[in-house]
Design an enzyme around this catalytic site. Structure first.
Site, short mmCIF file in Angstrom:
data_model
loop_
_atom_site.label_atom_id
_atom_site.label_comp_id
_atom_site.label_asym_id
_atom_site.label_seq_id
_atom_site.Cartn_x
_atom_site.Cartn_y
_atom_site.Cartn_z
N ASN A 62 -13.11 16.51 30.36
CA ASN A 62 -12.83 15.38 31.26
C ASN A 62 -13.91 15.37 32.35
O ASN A 62 -14.06 16.34 33.09
CB ASN A 62 -11.43 15.56 31.86
N HIS B 68 -14.45 14.35 37.29
CA HIS B 68 -14.73 15.13 38.51
C HIS B 68 -16.21 15.08 38.87
O HIS B 68 -16.58 15.23 40.03
CB HIS B 68 -14.20 16.55 38.35
N HIS C 128 -11.04 8.90 32.79
CA HIS C 128 -9.88 8.12 33.27
C HIS C 128 -10.40 7.00 34.17
O HIS C 128 -10.90 7.26 35.26
CB HIS C 128 -8.96 9.06 34.05
N ARG D 27 -9.40 4.61 36.55
CA ARG D 27 -8.21 4.31 37.35
C ARG D 27 -8.29 2.90 37.91
O ARG D 27 -9.38 2.37 38.14
CB ARG D 27 -8.09 5.31 38.51
N ARG E 217 -11.48 5.11 41.73
CA ARG E 217 -11.87 6.14 42.70
C ARG E 217 -12.94 7.09 42.16
O ARG E 217 -13.64 7.71 42.94
CB ARG E 217 -10.65 6.92 43.20
N GLU F 243 -8.59 7.53 29.22
CA GLU F 243 -7.29 7.65 29.88
C GLU F 243 -7.10 6.43 30.76
O GLU F 243 -8.02 6.05 31.50
CB GLU F 243 -7.29 8.88 30.81
N THR G 100 -3.16 12.65 38.40
CA THR G 100 -1.95 12.25 37.66
C THR G 100 -0.88 13.31 37.87
O THR G 100 -1.07 14.46 37.52
CB THR G 100 -2.28 12.13 36.15
N GLU H 47 0.24 13.97 24.70
CA GLU H 47 -0.45 15.02 25.45
C GLU H 47 0.58 15.66 26.35
O GLU H 47 1.17 14.99 27.21
CB GLU H 47 -1.61 14.45 26.27
N HIS I 275 -4.01 19.23 31.89
CA HIS I 275 -3.76 19.08 33.33
C HIS I 275 -3.63 20.45 33.98
O HIS I 275 -2.66 21.15 33.76
CB HIS I 275 -2.52 18.25 33.64
#
Ligand code: PXP
Length: 237
Positions: free
Chosen positions: A7, A10, A43, A45, A49, A70, A101, A149, A189
């Site tokens: 992912n 970040h 992801h 969003r 962000r 995502e 999340t 998931e 996660h």
């Protein structure tokens, strides 16, 4: 073999903090793939962000493995997914005030089944991010999901070894129930180098979505080594 989907949100978070064009999550995706990642997760969003529309479009053009988008099951995101056709869409709940999340999807939410149906009609594999409760697996299957998931947050945040073992039992039971309901199983996660091995060892878990720990380690070791170290752990080497 267990698959690692890195992912890269970040990396985008660092970029957005300064409003620069770097570090570019699209570069991060390419480097993660070169290091052996089996897929890239991002992801988009609603509040943009971290990952931006530009990132998702470029990722669609450049990712050579598997792109896992995502997103919340909103009309805007569904339209974009239908256009971009990522290999996988993972539907997640989204609340603006959350840091990340925070919980699994509410499977009773109206419109979820329709969203799954529309995405699947384009050949997209649909995964639902849900809490590790055995009772939810049948509903996920009835909604039409291909995959779930399992939310590993409670396991990762457990405050004692005993509490962690209980959470691992929950994940193990949920993974078995998912398989019984005909669902493929991913997990993610909060997973990190010290806690990933028992989750990767759950037989039904075929895919792990991991971001924060890998990007954080990359600051010190470089992304290539950070991905390789995680791959070695999840594959039981
Ligand atoms: N899976 C889902 C559904 C997520 O929302 C996230 C967080 O973006 C992750 C996996 C990755 O979590 P982490 O960054 O803690 O590894």
């Amino acid at each position: 073999m267990k698959r690692l989907h890195v992912n890269i949100d970040h990396c985008a978070t660092i970029r957005q903090a300064r409003g620069t064009s770097y570090p570019d999550p699209v570069w991060a995706a390419a480097q993660a793939e070169l290091a052996g990642a089996h897929g890239i997760t991002a992801h988009l969003r609603e509040d943009r962000r971290h990952i931006q529309d530009r990132d998702m479009r470029l990722l669609r053009q450049t990712v050579r493995t598997v792109l896992n988008m995502e997103m919340a099951a909103t009309e805007e995101m569904i339209a974009l997914a239908l256009e971009l056709k990522p290999e996988i869409v993972t539907l997640v709940p989204e609340r603006r005030e959350e840091r990340t999340t925070e919980g699994g999807l509410d499977l009773k939410a109206t419109g979820l089944g329709k969203a799954v149906e529309r995405l699947k009609s384009r050949g997209i594999i649909v995964s639902l991010f849900i809490d590790p409760d055995t009772a939810l697996m049948n509903s996920a299957s009835e909604i039409g999901a291909d995959m779930i998931e399992l939310h590993t947050g409670d396991y990762c945040e457990a405050s004692s070894p005993g509490a962690r073992d209980l959470q691992l039992d929950r994940l193990t039971a949920a993974a078995a129930a998912a398989e019984e309901s005909g669902l493929r199983v991913a997990a993610g996660h909060g997973l990190d180098y010290p806690n990933v091995v028992p989750v990767a060892a759950i037989p039904q878990v075929e895919e792990l979505n991991i971001g924060h720990a890998i990007i954080a380690r990359a600051i010190f070791s470089g992304l290539d080594l950070a991905v390789r170290d995680m791959l070695a752990l999840i594959d039981g080497e």
